[in-house]
Scaffold this motif. Structure first.
Motif, short mmCIF file in Angstrom:
data_model
loop_
_atom_site.label_atom_id
_atom_site.label_comp_id
_atom_site.label_asym_id
_atom_site.label_seq_id
_atom_site.Cartn_x
_atom_site.Cartn_y
_atom_site.Cartn_z
N VAL A 69 -10.80 3.76 4.25
CA VAL A 69 -9.56 3.04 4.01
C VAL A 69 -8.55 4.01 3.41
CG1 VAL A 69 -8.45 1.18 2.68
CG2 VAL A 69 -10.78 0.88 3.56
N ALA A 82 -5.11 3.28 1.65
CA ALA A 82 -4.25 2.19 1.16
C ALA A 82 -3.02 2.79 0.50
CB ALA A 82 -5.02 1.32 0.17
N GLU A 83 -1.87 2.54 1.09
CA GLU A 83 -0.61 3.05 0.54
C GLU A 83 0.02 1.99 -0.35
OE1 GLU A 83 1.95 5.84 2.92
OE2 GLU A 83 1.06 4.61 4.52
N CYS A 84 0.51 2.45 -1.48
CA CYS A 84 1.19 1.56 -2.42
C CYS A 84 2.55 2.17 -2.77
CB CYS A 84 0.40 1.43 -3.72
SG CYS A 84 -1.28 0.85 -3.52
N TYR A 119 -13.59 6.82 -4.09
CA TYR A 119 -12.39 6.03 -4.34
C TYR A 119 -11.43 6.94 -5.09
CZ TYR A 119 -9.71 1.82 -5.72
OH TYR A 119 -8.74 0.85 -5.89
N ILE A 179 -1.39 6.65 -2.91
CA ILE A 179 -2.37 6.44 -1.84
C ILE A 179 -3.76 6.40 -2.44
CG2 ILE A 179 -3.42 7.41 0.25
CD1 ILE A 179 -0.70 8.76 0.80
N TYR A 237 -7.55 6.70 -1.28
CA TYR A 237 -8.42 7.10 -0.17
C TYR A 237 -9.82 6.63 -0.55
CZ TYR A 237 -10.96 9.81 3.25
OH TYR A 237 -11.79 10.17 4.27
N GLU A 238 -10.39 5.75 0.27
CA GLU A 238 -11.64 5.08 -0.05
C GLU A 238 -12.63 5.19 1.10
OE1 GLU A 238 -10.77 0.93 -0.92
OE2 GLU A 238 -8.69 1.47 -1.36
N SER A 287 -12.65 -6.19 -2.99
CA SER A 287 -11.34 -6.85 -2.96
C SER A 287 -11.27 -8.08 -3.85
CB SER A 287 -10.98 -7.24 -1.52
OG SER A 287 -10.86 -6.09 -0.73
N ARG A 323 -3.84 -6.85 -9.45
CA ARG A 323 -2.88 -7.64 -8.65
C ARG A 323 -1.95 -8.45 -9.55
NH1 ARG A 323 -7.30 -9.51 -4.28
NH2 ARG A 323 -7.24 -7.64 -3.01
#
Length: 81
Positions: A4, A6-8, A38, A51, A53-54, A66, A75
């Motif tokens: 994965v 995942a961009e934030c 992770y 980012i 990277y997982e 999640s 969150r």
């Protein structure tokens, strides 16, 4: 294995606050069953771009992650930022 990226993107003015919160995710996530790695990266040209990277053993492990308490807490803290 499942990878994965995942961009934030965080809103202007929140980079340092949310970076500190993202760093808090590293240790508990890395201890999760099925987590291979992770890693958090911050864009050197845009401080508001992060980012993760997982790598996970399976989609089931990622799904469990999640719903973990630390992800749910993040969150809540990051909402709207």
């Amino acid at each position: 294995m499942l990878s994965v990226v995942a961009e934030c993107y965080v809103k202007e003015g929140f980079a340092e606050e949310l970076k500190a919160e993202m760093i808090k995710l590293l240790e508990p996530t890395r201890a999760e069953e099925g987590c291979i790695n992770y890693d958090l990266h911050q864009d050197q040209e845009d401080e508001n771009h992060f980012i993760f990277y997982e790598n996970w053993e399976s989609a089931a492990h990622l799904a469990k992650h999640s719903q973990s308490a630390h992800i749910m807490a993040y969150r809540t803290v990051s909402k709207g930022k």
